[in-house]
Design a protein around this motif. Structure first.
Motif, mmCIF file in Angstrom:
data_model
loop_
_atom_site.group_PDB
_atom_site.id
_atom_site.type_symbol
_atom_site.label_atom_id
_atom_site.label_comp_id
_atom_site.label_asym_id
_atom_site.label_seq_id
_atom_site.Cartn_x
_atom_site.Cartn_y
_atom_site.Cartn_z
ATOM 1 N N THR A 106 -11.781 2.231 -11.644
ATOM 2 C CA THR A 106 -12.236 2.540 -10.291
ATOM 3 C C THR A 106 -12.519 4.024 -10.115
ATOM 4 O O THR A 106 -13.525 4.410 -9.496
ATOM 5 C CB THR A 106 -11.184 2.092 -9.261
ATOM 6 N N PRO A 243 -11.132 2.094 -2.246
ATOM 7 C CA PRO A 243 -10.476 0.782 -2.204
ATOM 8 C C PRO A 243 -11.452 -0.384 -2.172
ATOM 9 O O PRO A 243 -11.134 -1.469 -2.652
ATOM 10 C CB PRO A 243 -9.647 0.843 -0.911
ATOM 11 N N LEU A 246 -12.271 -0.833 -5.661
ATOM 12 C CA LEU A 246 -11.067 -1.346 -6.309
ATOM 13 C C LEU A 246 -10.930 -2.851 -6.116
ATOM 14 O O LEU A 246 -10.662 -3.596 -7.068
ATOM 15 C CB LEU A 246 -9.836 -0.624 -5.751
ATOM 16 N N SER A 247 -11.131 -3.299 -4.882
ATOM 17 C CA SER A 247 -11.003 -4.730 -4.602
ATOM 18 C C SER A 247 -12.238 -5.507 -5.032
ATOM 19 O O SER A 247 -12.155 -6.703 -5.333
ATOM 20 C CB SER A 247 -10.756 -4.948 -3.106
ATOM 21 N N ILE A 284 -3.801 -3.393 -2.230
ATOM 22 C CA ILE A 284 -5.167 -3.088 -1.803
ATOM 23 C C ILE A 284 -5.192 -2.689 -0.326
ATOM 24 O O ILE A 284 -5.867 -1.729 0.075
ATOM 25 C CB ILE A 284 -6.096 -4.284 -2.046
ATOM 26 N N SER A 285 -4.438 -3.414 0.504
ATOM 27 C CA SER A 285 -4.415 -3.130 1.942
ATOM 28 C C SER A 285 -3.833 -1.755 2.228
ATOM 29 O O SER A 285 -4.358 -0.992 3.053
ATOM 30 C CB SER A 285 -3.609 -4.202 2.674
ATOM 31 N N LEU A 287 -3.749 0.770 0.214
ATOM 32 C CA LEU A 287 -4.703 1.779 -0.260
ATOM 33 C C LEU A 287 -5.794 2.022 0.780
ATOM 34 O O LEU A 287 -6.219 3.167 0.985
ATOM 35 C CB LEU A 287 -5.326 1.339 -1.589
ATOM 36 N N PHE A 288 -6.262 0.970 1.438
ATOM 37 C CA PHE A 288 -7.244 1.127 2.507
ATOM 38 C C PHE A 288 -6.687 2.043 3.597
ATOM 39 O O PHE A 288 -7.367 2.961 4.070
ATOM 40 C CB PHE A 288 -7.592 -0.235 3.118
#
Length: 310
Positions: A106, A243, A246-247, A284-285, A287-288
């Motif tokens: 990423t 992110p 990333l996701s 992931i959340s 990181l957002f």
């Protein structure tokens, strides 16, 4: 500036708590008993009442919901997401190395996207309505429309198999980054370049650019000042791009057999391995949220007037 950062941190904490609670509820969204879901994931042939009772006791499912959430949250803060329903191994042992590999991919892809978006956006804005601008915009439109899985498959066939220039899959060295990074970056460059171009054109129409040129200030100095002002608009977009990339790298990672979170998450979904899914969604959340906070802080640094709005 310190006060602004502290305020942003304080606002972030309740948001992260809400996200973590929603993530925890993933295992409760199914109409089935969580113990039944666990036993199905473990491929138990015959589910008896005794086995259900033992499973509930083992995983603390007899505790009140908020007690279960509290225990899970405390463990998650220590990067302990429990054990896989399928393999029985610690989730952190699976997620940790996979997350590190995904982050490496990423960060390389994000660097390429940011650098190319800035370069193409600035050039296209400075040469707007010329043939160069039209070529860049048309190329960006085409690359944005190309699905990453289709592009990745084509690159494997022609670049790896027929030309034998780079590895087809895996993570065996620096050359193994080339194809997945290109597959990820092509579409995103076309998206973010347009934001940079719009921000730069908006700066070109400002009075200070006309006055600076009239005063004989060097063109590169003016361009750098325009870019600094334009970054106040695009920095949030770039911070949130990380992110998103990333996701969104799940498909590309599976195409190129990249040993990252993409393969882990898809396998977990297919096997209903909820602890792994929870770990992926939570990471992931968070990181957002964190990168959104970083974007606000950077914007406040670039534009001090924004600090007064909080």
């Amino acid at each position: 500036m310190t006060d602004h950062i502290l305020k942003r941190l304080l606002l972030t904490v309740p948001l992260v708590l809400v996200i973590s609670f929603i993530t925890f509820l993933l295992t409760r969204l199914s109409q089935e008993d969580p113990a039944v879901v666990i036993l199905h994931a473990q491929e138990v042939p015959v589910i008896t009442d005794k086995l259900l009772a033992e499973t509930r006791e083992k995983y603390g499912l007899n505790d009140p919901l908020f007690v279960q959430y509290w225990h899970w949250l405390v463990d998650a803060l220590h990067f302990n997401f429990g054990h896989s329903f399928v393999t029985g191994t610690a989730v952190s042992e699976t997620v940790g190395p996979a997350l590190f590999n995904t982050l490496k991919l990423t960060m390389v892809a994000s660097t390429v996207i940011i650098v190319m978006s800035l370069l193409l956006g600035v050039v296209s804005a400075l040469l707007r309505d010329t043939w160069v601008d039209h070529v860049i915009r048309t190329s960006a439109f085409i690359t944005t429309a190309i699905p990453s899985y289709w592009l990745g498959t084509l690159m494997i066939i022609y670049v790896s198999v027929k030309l034998n220039l780079v590895p087809t899959s895996g993570m065996s060295g620096m050359t193994s980054y080339i194809l997945p990074v290109c597959a990820i970056a092509f579409g995103y460059i076309g998206i973010y370049f347009r934001n940079v171009r719009s921000a730069m054109i908006e700066q070109l129409d400002q009075d200070y650019v006309l006055y600076a040129r009239a005063m004989g200030i060097p063109s590169m100095t003016i361009v750098f000042q325009m870019l600094r002002n334009a970054l106040q608009v695009v920095v949030s977009i770039f911070c949130m791009a990380i992110p998103i990339i990333l996701s969104g790298s799940v498909v590309v990672e599976n195409i190129f057999a990249w040993p990252g979170m993409g393969q882990v998450s898809v396998k977990a979904v297919l096997e209903q391995d909820f602890p792994v899914i929870q770990a992926y969604v939570l990471i992931i959340s968070v990181l957002f949220v964190i990168l959104n906070m970083v974007a606000d802080i950077i914007n406040a640094y670039l534009n001090p007037r924004l600090r007064e709005g909080l």
